[in-house]
Design a protein around this motif. Structure first.
Motif, PDB file in Angstrom:
ATOM      1  N   THR A  11       0.848  -1.198   0.045  1.00 56.46           N
ATOM      2  CA  THR A  11       0.027   0.005   0.041  1.00 56.46           C
ATOM      3  C   THR A  11       0.969   1.308  -0.202  1.00 56.46           C
ATOM      4  OG1 THR A  11      -1.705  -1.140   1.206  1.00 56.46           O
ATOM      5  CG2 THR A  11      -1.688   1.186   1.195  1.00 56.46           C
ATOM      6  N   ILE A  12       0.621   2.136  -0.919  1.00 54.37           N
ATOM      7  CA  ILE A  12       1.419   3.413  -1.032  1.00 54.37           C
ATOM      8  C   ILE A  12       0.483   4.306  -0.338  1.00 54.37           C
ATOM      9  CG2 ILE A  12       0.535   3.915  -3.387  1.00 54.37           C
ATOM     10  CD1 ILE A  12       3.374   5.313  -3.987  1.00 54.37           C
ATOM     11  N   SER A  13       1.198   5.386   0.401  1.00 56.35           N
ATOM     12  CA  SER A  13       0.365   6.622   0.788  1.00 56.35           C
ATOM     13  C   SER A  13       1.164   7.847   0.929  1.00 56.35           C
ATOM     14  CB  SER A  13      -0.211   6.128   2.154  1.00 56.35           C
ATOM     15  OG  SER A  13       0.996   5.804   3.246  1.00 56.35           O
ATOM     16  N   ARG A  14       0.617   8.951   1.270  1.00 56.25           N
ATOM     17  CA  ARG A  14       1.345  10.108   1.063  1.00 56.25           C
ATOM     18  C   ARG A  14       1.099  11.196   1.953  1.00 56.25           C
ATOM     19  NH1 ARG A  14       1.972  13.653  -4.515  1.00 56.25           N
ATOM     20  NH2 ARG A  14       2.649  15.814  -3.498  1.00 56.25           N
ATOM     21  N   ASP A  15       1.936  11.764   2.804  1.00 57.32           N
ATOM     22  CA  ASP A  15       1.626  12.842   3.843  1.00 57.32           C
ATOM     23  C   ASP A  15       2.110  14.032   3.086  1.00 57.32           C
ATOM     24  OD1 ASP A  15       1.528  14.632   5.580  1.00 57.32           O
ATOM     25  OD2 ASP A  15       1.983  13.194   7.173  1.00 57.32           O
ATOM     26  N   ASN A  16       1.227  14.924   2.417  1.00 62.38           N
ATOM     27  CA  ASN A  16       1.486  16.043   1.696  1.00 62.38           C
ATOM     28  C   ASN A  16       2.195  17.087   2.752  1.00 62.38           C
ATOM     29  OD1 ASN A  16       0.486  14.964  -0.691  1.00 62.38           O
ATOM     30  ND2 ASN A  16      -1.437  15.807  -0.338  1.00 62.38           N
ATOM     31  N   ALA A  17       1.646  17.281   3.910  1.00 67.45           N
ATOM     32  CA  ALA A  17       2.064  18.296   4.795  1.00 67.45           C
ATOM     33  C   ALA A  17       3.250  17.980   4.961  1.00 67.45           C
ATOM     34  CB  ALA A  17       1.638  18.314   6.209  1.00 67.45           C
ATOM     35  N   LYS A  18       4.123  16.703   4.901  1.00 65.00           N
ATOM     36  CA  LYS A  18       5.426  16.454   5.560  1.00 65.00           C
ATOM     37  C   LYS A  18       6.206  15.804   3.983  1.00 65.00           C
ATOM     38  CE  LYS A  18       4.399  14.289   9.831  1.00 65.00           C
ATOM     39  NZ  LYS A  18       4.515  13.074  10.654  1.00 65.00           N
ATOM     40  N   ASN A  19       5.602  16.056   2.928  1.00 63.21           N
ATOM     41  CA  ASN A  19       6.451  15.891   1.555  1.00 63.21           C
ATOM     42  C   ASN A  19       6.927  14.379   1.698  1.00 63.21           C
ATOM     43  OD1 ASN A  19       5.899  18.330   0.236  1.00 63.21           O
ATOM     44  ND2 ASN A  19       7.453  19.154   1.386  1.00 63.21           N
ATOM     45  N   THR A  20       6.131  13.513   2.251  1.00 59.90           N
ATOM     46  CA  THR A  20       6.739  12.105   2.424  1.00 59.90           C
ATOM     47  C   THR A  20       5.944  11.168   1.804  1.00 59.90           C
ATOM     48  OG1 THR A  20       7.623  12.996   4.542  1.00 59.90           O
ATOM     49  CG2 THR A  20       7.335  10.510   4.150  1.00 59.90           C
ATOM     50  N   VAL A  21       6.308  10.037   1.183  1.00 59.60           N
ATOM     51  CA  VAL A  21       5.621   8.767   0.795  1.00 59.60           C
ATOM     52  C   VAL A  21       6.041   7.690   1.518  1.00 59.60           C
ATOM     53  CG1 VAL A  21       7.394   8.447  -1.105  1.00 59.60           C
ATOM     54  CG2 VAL A  21       4.971   7.894  -1.471  1.00 59.60           C
ATOM     55  N   TYR A  22       5.044   6.787   1.482  1.00 60.50           N
ATOM     56  CA  TYR A  22       5.247   5.433   2.462  1.00 60.50           C
ATOM     57  C   TYR A  22       4.765   4.233   1.513  1.00 60.50           C
ATOM     58  CZ  TYR A  22       4.914   8.839   6.150  1.00 60.50           C
ATOM     59  OH  TYR A  22       5.117   9.943   7.053  1.00 60.50           O
ATOM     60  N   LEU A  23       5.407   3.317   1.586  1.00 61.65           N
ATOM     61  CA  LEU A  23       5.122   2.037   1.315  1.00 61.65           C
ATOM     62  C   LEU A  23       5.055   1.020   2.146  1.00 61.65           C
ATOM     63  CD1 LEU A  23       4.481   0.705  -1.606  1.00 61.65           C
ATOM     64  CD2 LEU A  23       6.784  -0.154  -1.617  1.00 61.65           C
ATOM     65  N   GLN A  24       3.726   0.797   2.680  1.00 64.58           N
ATOM     66  CA  GLN A  24       3.695  -0.506   3.599  1.00 64.58           C
ATOM     67  C   GLN A  24       3.633  -1.692   2.799  1.00 64.58           C
ATOM     68  OE1 GLN A  24       3.335  -0.498   6.981  1.00 64.58           O
ATOM     69  NE2 GLN A  24       3.297  -2.646   6.663  1.00 64.58           N
ATOM     70  N   MET A  25       4.593  -2.557   3.201  1.00 64.34           N
ATOM     71  CA  MET A  25       4.551  -4.041   2.223  1.00 64.34           C
ATOM     72  C   MET A  25       4.358  -5.083   3.339  1.00 64.34           C
ATOM     73  SD  MET A  25       8.171  -3.252   0.271  1.00 64.34           S
ATOM     74  CE  MET A  25       9.339  -3.070   1.610  1.00 64.34           C
ATOM     75  N   ASN A  26       3.241  -5.829   3.107  1.00 69.48           N
ATOM     76  CA  ASN A  26       2.999  -7.033   3.979  1.00 69.48           C
ATOM     77  C   ASN A  26       3.044  -8.336   3.008  1.00 69.48           C
ATOM     78  OD1 ASN A  26       2.034  -5.072   6.012  1.00 69.48           O
ATOM     79  ND2 ASN A  26       0.144  -4.999   4.852  1.00 69.48           N
ATOM     80  N   SER A  27       2.963  -9.507   3.695  1.00 71.97           N
ATOM     81  CA  SER A  27       3.190 -10.838   3.009  1.00 71.97           C
ATOM     82  C   SER A  27       4.212 -10.955   1.973  1.00 71.97           C
ATOM     83  CB  SER A  27       1.786 -11.087   2.122  1.00 71.97           C
ATOM     84  OG  SER A  27       0.567 -11.010   3.128  1.00 71.97           O
ATOM     85  N   LEU A  28       5.352 -10.317   2.480  1.00 74.92           N
ATOM     86  CA  LEU A  28       6.383 -10.088   1.617  1.00 74.92           C
ATOM     87  C   LEU A  28       7.063 -11.630   1.188  1.00 74.92           C
ATOM     88  CD1 LEU A  28       8.189  -7.418   3.454  1.00 74.92           C
ATOM     89  CD2 LEU A  28       7.835  -7.514   1.164  1.00 74.92           C
ATOM     90  N   GLU A  29       7.492 -11.693  -0.048  1.00 77.24           N
ATOM     91  CA  GLU A  29       8.005 -12.721  -0.589  1.00 77.24           C
ATOM     92  C   GLU A  29       9.488 -12.830  -0.942  1.00 77.24           C
ATOM     93  OE1 GLU A  29       5.283 -13.153  -4.072  1.00 77.24           O
ATOM     94  OE2 GLU A  29       3.378 -13.264  -2.785  1.00 77.24           O
ATOM     95  N   ARG A  30      10.187 -13.825  -1.265  1.00 77.73           N
ATOM     96  CA  ARG A  30      11.569 -13.694  -1.615  1.00 77.73           C
ATOM     97  C   ARG A  30      11.869 -12.837  -2.870  1.00 77.73           C
ATOM     98  NH1 ARG A  30      14.928 -19.199  -1.625  1.00 77.73           N
ATOM     99  NH2 ARG A  30      16.542 -17.615  -2.217  1.00 77.73           N
ATOM    100  N   GLU A  31      10.770 -13.143  -3.995  1.00 79.28           N
ATOM    101  CA  GLU A  31      10.875 -12.164  -4.803  1.00 79.28           C
ATOM    102  C   GLU A  31      10.764 -10.906  -5.041  1.00 79.28           C
ATOM    103  OE1 GLU A  31       9.922 -16.408  -5.648  1.00 79.28           O
ATOM    104  OE2 GLU A  31       8.845 -14.860  -4.242  1.00 79.28           O
ATOM    105  N   ASP A  32      10.428 -10.335  -3.703  1.00 83.38           N
ATOM    106  CA  ASP A  32      10.216  -8.869  -3.400  1.00 83.38           C
ATOM    107  C   ASP A  32      11.852  -8.387  -2.985  1.00 83.38           C
ATOM    108  OD1 ASP A  32       7.331  -9.441  -1.676  1.00 83.38           O
ATOM    109  OD2 ASP A  32       7.526  -8.633  -3.778  1.00 83.38           O
ATOM    110  N   THR A  33      12.688  -9.381  -2.735  1.00 85.42           N
ATOM    111  CA  THR A  33      14.121  -8.811  -2.704  1.00 85.42           C
ATOM    112  C   THR A  33      14.553  -7.929  -3.857  1.00 85.42           C
ATOM    113  OG1 THR A  33      14.519 -10.778  -1.242  1.00 85.42           O
ATOM    114  CG2 THR A  33      16.547  -9.404  -2.131  1.00 85.42           C
ATOM    115  N   ALA A  34      15.194  -6.646  -3.225  1.00 85.47           N
ATOM    116  CA  ALA A  34      15.782  -5.928  -4.285  1.00 85.47           C
ATOM    117  C   ALA A  34      16.119  -4.534  -3.234  1.00 85.47           C
ATOM    118  CB  ALA A  34      14.320  -5.540  -5.183  1.00 85.47           C
ATOM    119  N   VAL A  35      16.592  -3.528  -4.203  1.00 81.81           N
ATOM    120  CA  VAL A  35      16.759  -2.312  -3.844  1.00 81.81           C
ATOM    121  C   VAL A  35      15.643  -1.376  -4.521  1.00 81.81           C
ATOM    122  CG1 VAL A  35      18.255  -0.036  -4.059  1.00 81.81           C
ATOM    123  CG2 VAL A  35      19.380  -2.555  -4.166  1.00 81.81           C
TER     124      VAL A  35
END
Length: 119
Positions: A67-91
């Protein structure tokens, strides 16, 4: 000069969760859109998720898990990553399309944060 600073990467077991954050700083007029990309060893950089004026889009491989979300007041973006899989390994790289003036915008990239999912 505009900078993106990422945090939140690390090592997690398969099935676990991580939350990435990316904060924009510097001198700019506004942020048009923000997103996350990733690059695994030997593969091309790919879009993971992006948010533009509240509208989100995701890579098929992460739909329902990230899930991606954004806090405009903080100029910040988040990425909540659940149920991670080995294939998600990356930079994971943060990206922002920054409006510098009324007539110019440019893309800015973060330095990347490593996410490693172990089995």
């Amino acid at each position: 000069q505009v900078q993106l600073v990422e945090s939140g990467g690390g090592l997690v077991q398969a099935g676990g969760s991580l939350r990435l954050s990316c904060a924009a700083s510097g001198s700019f007029r506004s942020i048009n859109s923000m997103g996350w990309y990733r690059q695994a060893p030997g593969k091309q950089r790919e879009l993971v998720a992006r948010i533009t004026s509240g509208v989100t889009n995701y890579a098929d491989s992460v739909k329902g898990r990230f899930t991606i979300s954004r806090d405009n007041a903080k100029n910040t973006v988040y990425l909540q990553m659940n149920s991670l899989e080995r294939e998600d390994t990356a930079v994971y790289y943060c990206n922002a399309n920054i409006r510098l003036t009324a007539f110019s915008s440019r893309d800015v990239w973060g330095q990347g944060t490593q996410v490693t999912v172990s089995s």
